[in-house]
Design an enzyme around this catalytic site. Sequence first.
Site, PDB file in Angstrom:
ATOM      1  N   GLU A 270      -0.861   8.340  12.235  1.00 29.61           N
ATOM      2  CA  GLU A 270      -0.941   6.889  12.457  1.00 29.61           C
ATOM      3  C   GLU A 270       0.216   6.481  13.368  1.00 29.61           C
ATOM      4  O   GLU A 270       1.384   6.715  13.050  1.00 29.61           O
ATOM      5  CB  GLU A 270      -0.837   6.121  11.135  1.00 29.61           C
ATOM      6  CG  GLU A 270      -1.039   4.626  11.365  1.00 29.61           C
ATOM      7  CD  GLU A 270      -0.831   3.770  10.112  1.00 29.61           C
ATOM      8  OE1 GLU A 270       0.146   4.015   9.383  1.00 29.61           O
ATOM      9  OE2 GLU A 270      -1.639   2.853   9.891  1.00 29.61           O
TER      10      GLU A 270
ATOM     11  N   GLY B 196       0.999  -1.165   2.564  1.00 26.40           N
ATOM     12  CA  GLY B 196       1.993  -0.672   3.512  1.00 26.40           C
ATOM     13  C   GLY B 196       1.652   0.750   3.923  1.00 26.40           C
ATOM     14  O   GLY B 196       0.476   1.142   3.933  1.00 26.40           O
ATOM     15  N   SER B 197       2.665   1.509   4.239  1.00 23.10           N
ATOM     16  CA  SER B 197       2.433   2.847   4.788  1.00 23.10           C
ATOM     17  C   SER B 197       1.967   3.814   3.699  1.00 23.10           C
ATOM     18  O   SER B 197       2.223   3.613   2.504  1.00 23.10           O
ATOM     19  CB  SER B 197       3.718   3.362   5.425  1.00 23.10           C
ATOM     20  OG  SER B 197       4.725   3.411   4.451  1.00 23.10           O
TER      21      SER B 197
ATOM     22  N   GLU C 269      -3.005  -0.172  -0.829  1.00 22.20           N
ATOM     23  CA  GLU C 269      -3.730  -0.124   0.445  1.00 22.20           C
ATOM     24  C   GLU C 269      -2.753   0.385   1.488  1.00 22.20           C
ATOM     25  O   GLU C 269      -1.649  -0.150   1.613  1.00 22.20           O
ATOM     26  CB  GLU C 269      -4.261  -1.507   0.814  1.00 22.20           C
ATOM     27  CG  GLU C 269      -5.367  -2.017  -0.102  1.00 22.20           C
ATOM     28  CD  GLU C 269      -6.562  -1.103  -0.175  1.00 22.20           C
ATOM     29  OE1 GLU C 269      -6.779  -0.284   0.748  1.00 22.20           O
ATOM     30  OE2 GLU C 269      -7.283  -1.182  -1.180  1.00 22.20           O
TER      31      GLU C 269
ATOM     32  N   VAL D  62       4.929   5.540   1.570  1.00 24.01           N
ATOM     33  CA  VAL D  62       5.517   4.663   0.539  1.00 24.01           C
ATOM     34  C   VAL D  62       4.480   4.371  -0.549  1.00 24.01           C
ATOM     35  O   VAL D  62       4.775   4.416  -1.742  1.00 24.01           O
ATOM     36  CB  VAL D  62       6.048   3.356   1.161  1.00 24.01           C
ATOM     37  CG1 VAL D  62       6.506   2.393   0.086  1.00 24.01           C
ATOM     38  CG2 VAL D  62       7.205   3.647   2.114  1.00 24.01           C
ATOM     39  N   GLY D  63       3.244   4.110  -0.141  1.00 24.35           N
ATOM     40  CA  GLY D  63       2.197   3.797  -1.117  1.00 24.35           C
ATOM     41  C   GLY D  63       1.964   4.933  -2.095  1.00 24.35           C
ATOM     42  O   GLY D  63       1.827   4.711  -3.299  1.00 24.35           O
TER      43      GLY D  63
ATOM     44  N   CYS E 130      -3.702  -2.138  10.162  1.00 24.67           N
ATOM     45  CA  CYS E 130      -4.102  -0.903   9.476  1.00 24.67           C
ATOM     46  C   CYS E 130      -5.479  -0.469   9.933  1.00 24.67           C
ATOM     47  O   CYS E 130      -5.808   0.715   9.900  1.00 24.67           O
ATOM     48  CB  CYS E 130      -4.064  -1.110   7.972  1.00 24.67           C
ATOM     49  SG  CYS E 130      -5.024  -2.536   7.441  1.00 24.67           S
TER      50      CYS E 130
ATOM     51  N   LYS F  17       7.530  -9.272  -3.627  1.00 31.28           N
ATOM     52  CA  LYS F  17       8.525  -8.857  -2.626  1.00 31.28           C
ATOM     53  C   LYS F  17       7.841  -8.661  -1.288  1.00 31.28           C
ATOM     54  O   LYS F  17       7.157  -7.664  -1.052  1.00 31.28           O
ATOM     55  CB  LYS F  17       9.197  -7.541  -3.026  1.00 31.28           C
ATOM     56  CG  LYS F  17      10.414  -7.266  -2.150  1.00 31.28           C
ATOM     57  CD  LYS F  17      10.699  -5.805  -1.931  1.00 31.28           C
ATOM     58  CE  LYS F  17       9.868  -5.164  -0.863  1.00 31.28           C
ATOM     59  NZ  LYS F  17      10.046  -5.695   0.495  1.00 31.28           N
TER      60      LYS F  17
HETATM   61  P1  NAD Z   1       6.098   0.044   4.643  1.00 34.26           P
HETATM   62  O1  NAD Z   1       5.427   1.009   3.736  1.00 34.26           O
HETATM   63  O2  NAD Z   1       7.331   0.489   5.318  1.00 34.26           O
HETATM   64  O3  NAD Z   1       6.522  -1.286   3.828  1.00 34.26           O
HETATM   65  C1  NAD Z   1       5.584  -2.032   3.079  1.00 34.26           C
HETATM   66  C2  NAD Z   1       6.326  -2.777   1.993  1.00 34.26           C
HETATM   67  O4  NAD Z   1       6.920  -1.836   1.096  1.00 34.26           O
HETATM   68  C3  NAD Z   1       7.477  -3.648   2.498  1.00 34.26           C
HETATM   69  O5  NAD Z   1       7.590  -4.778   1.683  1.00 34.26           O
HETATM   70  C4  NAD Z   1       8.685  -2.730   2.321  1.00 34.26           C
HETATM   71  O6  NAD Z   1       9.902  -3.428   2.222  1.00 34.26           O
HETATM   72  C5  NAD Z   1       8.333  -2.031   1.026  1.00 34.26           C
HETATM   73  N1  NAD Z   1       8.933  -0.705   0.878  1.00 34.26           N
HETATM   74  C6  NAD Z   1       9.353   0.128   1.866  1.00 34.26           C
HETATM   75  N2  NAD Z   1       9.812   1.278   1.310  1.00 34.26           N
HETATM   76  C7  NAD Z   1       9.662   1.157  -0.020  1.00 34.26           C
HETATM   77  C8  NAD Z   1       9.950   2.011  -1.115  1.00 34.26           C
HETATM   78  N3  NAD Z   1      10.459   3.231  -0.936  1.00 34.26           N
HETATM   79  N4  NAD Z   1       9.660   1.572  -2.360  1.00 34.26           N
HETATM   80  C9  NAD Z   1       9.105   0.359  -2.559  1.00 34.26           C
HETATM   81  N5  NAD Z   1       8.826  -0.506  -1.561  1.00 34.26           N
HETATM   82  C10 NAD Z   1       9.096  -0.111  -0.306  1.00 34.26           C
HETATM   83  O7  NAD Z   1       4.998  -0.463   5.652  1.00 34.26           O
HETATM   84  P2  NAD Z   1       5.163  -1.499   6.858  1.00 34.26           P
HETATM   85  O8  NAD Z   1       5.855  -0.820   7.975  1.00 34.26           O
HETATM   86  O9  NAD Z   1       5.730  -2.777   6.349  1.00 34.26           O
HETATM   87  O10 NAD Z   1       3.647  -1.772   7.240  1.00 34.26           O
HETATM   88  C11 NAD Z   1       2.927  -0.950   8.103  1.00 34.26           C
HETATM   89  C12 NAD Z   1       2.039  -0.005   7.320  1.00 34.26           C
HETATM   90  O11 NAD Z   1       1.221  -0.762   6.442  1.00 34.26           O
HETATM   91  C13 NAD Z   1       1.083   0.769   8.206  1.00 34.26           C
HETATM   92  O12 NAD Z   1       1.010   2.102   7.750  1.00 34.26           O
HETATM   93  C14 NAD Z   1      -0.245   0.054   7.999  1.00 34.26           C
HETATM   94  O13 NAD Z   1      -1.384   0.845   8.252  1.00 34.26           O
HETATM   95  C15 NAD Z   1      -0.130  -0.335   6.571  1.00 34.26           C
HETATM   96  N6  NAD Z   1      -1.020  -1.449   6.245  1.00 34.26           N
HETATM   97  C16 NAD Z   1      -2.114  -1.206   5.472  1.00 34.26           C
HETATM   98  C17 NAD Z   1      -3.010  -2.225   5.183  1.00 34.26           C
HETATM   99  C18 NAD Z   1      -4.221  -1.985   4.332  1.00 34.26           C
HETATM  100  O14 NAD Z   1      -4.769  -2.952   3.793  1.00 34.26           O
HETATM  101  N7  NAD Z   1      -4.678  -0.746   4.184  1.00 34.26           N
HETATM  102  C19 NAD Z   1      -2.771  -3.509   5.680  1.00 34.26           C
HETATM  103  C20 NAD Z   1      -1.638  -3.718   6.459  1.00 34.26           C
HETATM  104  C21 NAD Z   1      -0.761  -2.684   6.721  1.00 34.26           C
END
Ligand code: NAD
Length: 479
Positions: free
Chosen positions: A380, A226-227, A248, A230-231, A282, A174
């Site tokens: 962040e 992602g964030s 991550e 959420v992670g 990130c 996804k």
């Molecule tokens: P996000 O957490 O909003 O979304 C990431 C993914 O998770 C998307 O596919 C989103 O649709 C999905 N998602 C959102 N809410 C969810 C939930 N409740 N349950 C399951 N899935 C869900 O993050 P974003 O805004 O897409 O990306 C930016 C963030 O990602 C920043 O915090 C950035 O630092 C981080 N990031 C980290 C790395 C790393 O390798 N450490 C790399 C890139 C981005």
Amino acid sequence: MSRIRNVVAGVETVPQGEAQYRSVNPARLDDVVAHYAFSSMAQVEAAVGAARSSFAAWRGRSAIARAEILARAGALLVSRADTLGALMAREMGKPVAEAVAEAGYAGRVLQFYAAEAHRAVGETLQSGRPHVHYYTRREPVGPAGLITPWNFPLSIACWKLGPALLCGATVVWKPAPHTPFCSQALMAALTEAGVPDGVVNLLHGGAEVGGAIAAHPDLPAVSFTGSTSVGQSIYRTVCGRLARAQCEMGGKNALYVHAAADLDKAVTLAVEGAFRSAGQKCTATSRILIDRTVLSRFTEQFRHRVASLVVGDPMDTASFLGPLADDHQFAKVVGHIQAGVAAGHTVLAGGSTSVPQGGYFVAPTVFADVEPGADLAQQEIFGPVVALIPVDGVNEAITVVNATTYGLSSTIVTRDLGAAHRFAADVETGVVNVNLPTAGVEMHAPFGGWKGSGLGVPEQGLKILDFYTKWRSVAMQYA
Ligand code: NAD
């Protein structure tokens, strides 16, 4: 109106959930890239079912046969990097040169994992029992759920898909909703390269679809980028059902300008780290720690360079920064800037500076004299905003680097070997750079955050193979 399709068991279907999404070109808000529905829960079930059904046959192929497909897919991405880069620039606003570079990198990541198929996958052990041949082998973990963000829509997907497919796992993927055509183009390359039906299943969706993947009992492994909020929630869900999770997450990365730094170099590294991709990495630099002995000289040079940066259309190669990716990002980053101004921090650059209209453009913004505990230095922001923090020497710098909940990347700029080693040994970040930007990775090195930046095995490199495989020990008495 949209041509957005899931791919499940090799069949393209229109997503049929109730929630809808509009992906808009963030540089030109009248350009709607796609308006489409997210996947329904029935479609999630079908995708997981397809990943389960295709698992035995995919696992049964040799790793070398799987790798041949991966290598072909990688070559397709490399050959299409220009088109993919332009697509990415339109969908999420990354300046086109960076976007083309990312597409090529994504292809090379698949090729890197393909090359691993030829290397040893187990070990031969001594046995204390007579006439026993004792060895270990890797077995694929099973169908895996992959959830990816928009900021590196191709390369992050590839550094999950590459090792998963090499190891014999099948996938439900996804991607983030912002970049549906990038995701479809990657899926098309995998299919064209020969990935069998059902081995990779693409589901468009948002939080609900991601949540269903995290909770699904038939996915023994879930990898997320992602964030942090959420992670952490996904990690709890996945581990709570006794499956494997790998997350991550966010960062609050510091670049430290040591008294013995080459200041020209420090300025370049700071500008690159803080403002490439409009700070939406990130690993972007969002705190700059500066020794007081060089504070005024560094600050003046940095301010001067930031003032020269061009903000504009990501398709224009003169633009150093494009727009932020969407309305949510724009509102969040502007909110942080306004809060910083309201808190009385000195604005050294940006803030009210004019930027192109008609898109989510934000000027590169620098706050001076920020306290290490201030919100600007703790949260962040994920935009082109950086906080300058004066420090006295390497010991204080290390303390300040470590004084956040994050632990992804850090940099020291110095010509003092002792300071570099001290910093590299004692900062609490999974990635440390000396005289290099906080951002930037190489695919063969493990990449993973500490503390609030990462949970589970690091990605990239070869450590991640442990995530997509289980070890089996075989003891065989032959006499
Ligand atoms: P996000 O957490 O909003 O979304 C990431 C993914 O998770 C998307 O596919 C989103 O649709 C999905 N998602 C959102 N809410 C969810 C939930 N409740 N349950 C399951 N899935 C869900 O993050 P974003 O805004 O897409 O990306 C930016 C963030 O990602 C920043 O915090 C950035 O630092 C981080 N990031 C980290 C790395 C790393 O390798 N450490 C790399 C890139 C981005």
